[in-house]
Design an enzyme around this catalytic site. Structure first.
Site, short mmCIF file in Angstrom:
data_model
loop_
_atom_site.label_atom_id
_atom_site.label_comp_id
_atom_site.label_asym_id
_atom_site.label_seq_id
_atom_site.Cartn_x
_atom_site.Cartn_y
_atom_site.Cartn_z
N GLY A 135 99.45 -3.51 -2.90
CA GLY A 135 99.49 -3.82 -4.33
C GLY A 135 99.92 -5.25 -4.59
O GLY A 135 99.91 -6.11 -3.71
N THR A 147 108.37 1.78 -9.90
CA THR A 147 108.53 0.62 -9.01
C THR A 147 109.81 -0.10 -9.46
O THR A 147 110.21 0.02 -10.61
CB THR A 147 107.31 -0.30 -9.20
OG1 THR A 147 106.22 0.24 -8.49
CG2 THR A 147 107.55 -1.74 -8.73
#
Ligand code: ASP
Length: 297
Positions: free
Chosen positions: A195, A165
């Site tokens: 998320g 990420t």
């Protein structure tokens, strides 16, 4: 005029079988993108968007092109931006068909009355704003990883983030802070899963005191609103590095998460911490050379 500072991360996780040098080059290049903005007197918001844009286009990272795939083999992307000076923020969740979700997140903040748009609605908004929504961010490597992981079969545990990420935090010469985060989320996630990254305060936050981008298992990050918790600690007087170190301990002890954080304070101090085996990151303060590392220590 004050001095600028910037930090970026490429995700807390395991990062198996990866070329560490190439990944460090990627995060250093993202810092260079932000530096070009900050050196020219640009805003922290422009700087973090420039950094994240670069990492979304680098297919080694789990954001934009090269994002991790969900259970059905599709890329559903989450991203957020936040401006510390006015607490404005914008995000997109489970967005498909767009090359740079961070740009759509910024557009949500600047051109809609909302903070977070999800799924088909986010895609329609992107289209109305002139973005190409037929872009395919799925790479051959992401597909290979998905095939290999799919063979292991379903599990009730949310899959661990493999790392990758991306996020950026910056302080500009006017003393303003901003944060941006972008991800494909956890591999094999259920379709529609959102998320921590696009949730203000969970994976991304900026205030007048600090800006933070968090990485790790979003399901655990959301329980502690980790990014806001860190900014609050800095507001209460903690320096960024001990604040990040102690929040890692709290997360491990309270929800069992091994996370990673980057943050920068209004005085330009940087904090970088992770409890995972690796978290590629790079940072720079005005007048000092760029530093890029695969892991802390
Ligand atoms: N926090 C991200 C998510 O749960 C994953 C990561 O940081 O690697 O979507």
């Amino acid at each position: 005029m004050g001095q600028w500072a910037v930090a970026v991360h490429g995700g807390a996780g395991v990062w198996r079988d990866q070329d560490e040098g190439r990944i460090c080059t990627g995060v250093a290049a993202a810092v260079a993108g932000a530096r070009a903005v900050l050196d020219g007197g640009g805003s922290a918001l422009d700087a973090v968007v420039a950094a994240v844009l670069q990492l979304e286009d680098d297919e080694l990272f789990n954001a934009g092109t090269g994002a991790a795939l969900n259970r059905d083999g599709d890329a559903e992307l989450d991203a957020a931006v936040m401006s510390g000076k006015d607490l404005r923020c914008g995000g997109v969740a489970a967005l498909r068909g767009v090359r740079n979700p961070v740009l759509v997140a910024r557009r949500v903040m600047e051109a809609s009355p909302h903070v977070l748009l999800a799924g088909e609605g986010a895609r329609r908004f992107a289209q109305e704003q002139g973005f190409d929504v037929e872009y395919d961010p799925v790479t051959a490597r992401a597909r290979e990883v998905w095939v290999a992981r799919s063979k292991a079969g379903p599990t009730l545990e949310p899959p661990s983030p493999a790392g990758d990420t991306v996020g950026a935090v910056a302080l500009d010469r006017n003393g303003h802070l901003a944060a941006a985060t972008s991800t494909g989320g956890t591999i094999l996630k259920l379709p529609g899963r959102v998320g921590d990254s696009p949730i203000p305060g969970a994976g991304n936050y900026a205030s007048a005191w600090a800006a933070c981008s968090a990485t790790g298992r979003g399901e655990l990050m959301m329980r502690l609103l980790a990014a806001k918790a860190l900014c609050d600690r800095v507001q209460a007087g903690a320096a960024p590095q001990p604040a990040a170190d102690s929040l890692l301990v709290l997360m491990r002890e309270s929800v069992g998460a091994d996370a990673g954080f980057i943050l920068v304070s209004a005085s330009g101090e940087v904090g970088i911490a992770h409890g995972t085996p690796a978290m590629p990151h790079a940072w720079q303060r005005q007048g000092a050379p760029v530093q890029a590392r695969f892991r802390c220590g």
